[in-house]
Structure formats: structure tokens, C-alpha cells
Scaffold this motif. Structure first.
Motif, short mmCIF file in Angstrom:
data_model
loop_
_atom_site.label_atom_id
_atom_site.label_comp_id
_atom_site.label_asym_id
_atom_site.label_seq_id
_atom_site.Cartn_x
_atom_site.Cartn_y
_atom_site.Cartn_z
N UNK A 110 0.63 -1.27 -0.04
CA UNK A 110 -0.03 0.00 0.10
C UNK A 110 0.93 1.13 0.08
N UNK A 111 1.82 1.38 0.85
CA UNK A 111 2.72 2.30 0.87
C UNK A 111 3.59 2.67 -0.40
N UNK A 112 3.98 1.58 -0.89
CA UNK A 112 4.76 1.64 -2.13
C UNK A 112 3.81 2.22 -3.37
N UNK A 149 2.26 15.97 0.03
CA UNK A 149 2.58 14.95 1.13
C UNK A 149 1.32 14.53 1.84
N UNK A 150 0.26 15.60 2.33
CA UNK A 150 -0.99 15.26 2.99
C UNK A 150 -1.73 14.52 2.02
N UNK A 151 -1.73 14.64 0.65
CA UNK A 151 -2.57 13.86 -0.22
C UNK A 151 -2.23 12.51 -0.11
N UNK A 152 -0.76 12.24 -0.32
CA UNK A 152 -0.20 11.04 -0.13
C UNK A 152 -0.58 10.19 1.10
N UNK A 178 -3.22 10.95 2.91
CA UNK A 178 -4.49 10.66 2.86
C UNK A 178 -5.01 9.43 1.81
N UNK A 179 -4.23 9.34 0.80
CA UNK A 179 -4.39 8.22 -0.09
C UNK A 179 -4.07 6.76 0.61
N UNK A 180 -3.08 6.80 1.35
CA UNK A 180 -2.62 5.85 2.35
C UNK A 180 -3.68 5.34 3.05
N UNK A 233 -5.36 1.86 3.37
CA UNK A 233 -5.31 1.26 4.75
C UNK A 233 -6.86 0.87 5.41
N UNK A 234 -7.66 1.81 5.19
CA UNK A 234 -9.00 1.44 5.79
C UNK A 234 -9.62 0.54 5.17
N UNK A 235 -9.65 0.59 3.77
CA UNK A 235 -10.52 -0.52 3.16
C UNK A 235 -9.79 -1.63 3.39
#
Length: 148
Positions: free
Chosen positions: A105-107, A122-125, A127-129, A133-135
């Protein structure tokens, strides 16, 4: 190797100040004991003048965190509220760390360069994680914290 004087010069040029800390004086240790033990304050909370005008009496505390040799930095404003925007902040759960999907996920999210290098990107990335991660967390672990 950069000197402390050069670091202070960069802070000054960028209009940043170190907000200090309360309690534990170190943010990193090598996790050794005795004479081999090394502890340093290498992580800092920095703020510019505009932020300091909005929050004139911040308190920075160091808190321990699992699975890291660094200590978590937390900042509270003068009204005693932790700085948050909207929802609960993203937290990497300790139970995810040993899972192969965690690394994937992080990669996936951080693949490629930071094109403009802004904090917004950075904040968008992050938030993407958070969304991935939540899903994944719901599918893999279910409602662990709710069930507890």
C-alpha cells in the motif's frame, strides 16, 4: 556533514523556529543498554511566524510509539486542543506492520517523485494511504477496535 550552525541558518532563512518540548528530552534511541546506549533529540516540531501568531503558546510533548526507534511528537495549542483538521488523524496500526500488504500500500501510494514537493502533496499521499489502509483493514481484520 552539516553543522548545528548551518541548521540554525536554514531555520532562520525559512522563518522557522523550534517549538521545544516538555517532559522526555530525547526523540530517538538506539535501543541498547549501558554504555552502548545513545539517545538524541533529532526530531523537532518547527513552525513559522504566521503559525506562531495563530498559536502563541504551543506545547510539544514526546510520546512513545510501538515499532519505531523514534518518539511521537504531539503539539497542543494554548487552548489545550491537539491540532487536527476534520476527521481523526491517520494512524498506522501496529498489527498492519508485519503484513506484506502494508508495504505494498505504501509503495503504491508513494510511487514516483513528489512533483512539487509541497506539504499539500505529502498530505494527499498520506490521505491516499489512509483510504487504502482503511479499506484493506476492514477486509483483512474486520472491526477489531469496535469489537474490543
Amino acid at each position: 556533514m552539516r553543522t548545528n550552525g548551518e541548521f540554525k541558518k536554514v531555520l532562520n532563512n525559512c522563518d522557522l523556529r523550534d517549538l521545544g518540548y516538555c517532559r522526555i528530552p530525547y526523540t530517538w534511541c538506539n535501543k541498547r543498554e549501558g554504555l552502548s546506549s545513545i539517545s538524541e533529540r533529532i526530531d523537532r516540531f518547527l513552525a513559522n511566524s504566521q503559525w506562531c501568531q495563530l498559536f502563541p503558546f504551543p506545547t510539544v510533548t514526546h510520546r512513545s510509539v510501538a515499532y519505531s526507534d523514534h518518539i511521537l511528537l504531539c503539539v497542543e495549542t494554548d487552548d489545550g486542543c491537539e491540532i487536527r483538521q476534520g476527521r481523526k488523524p491517520f494512524r498506522l496500526k501496529p498489527m498492519w506492520v508485519g503484513e506484506e500488504r502494508c508495504k505494498q500500500v505504501i509503495e503504491e501510494v508513494w510511487r514516483g517523485d513528489l512533483s512539487d514537493g509541497t506539504i499539500e502533496e505529502v498530505m494527499r499521499k498520506i490521505e491516499g494511504c489512509n483510504m487504502k489502509f482503511n479499506s484493506w483493514n476492514k477486509k483483512k481484520f474486520g472491526l477489531v477496535y469496535k469489537n474490543l
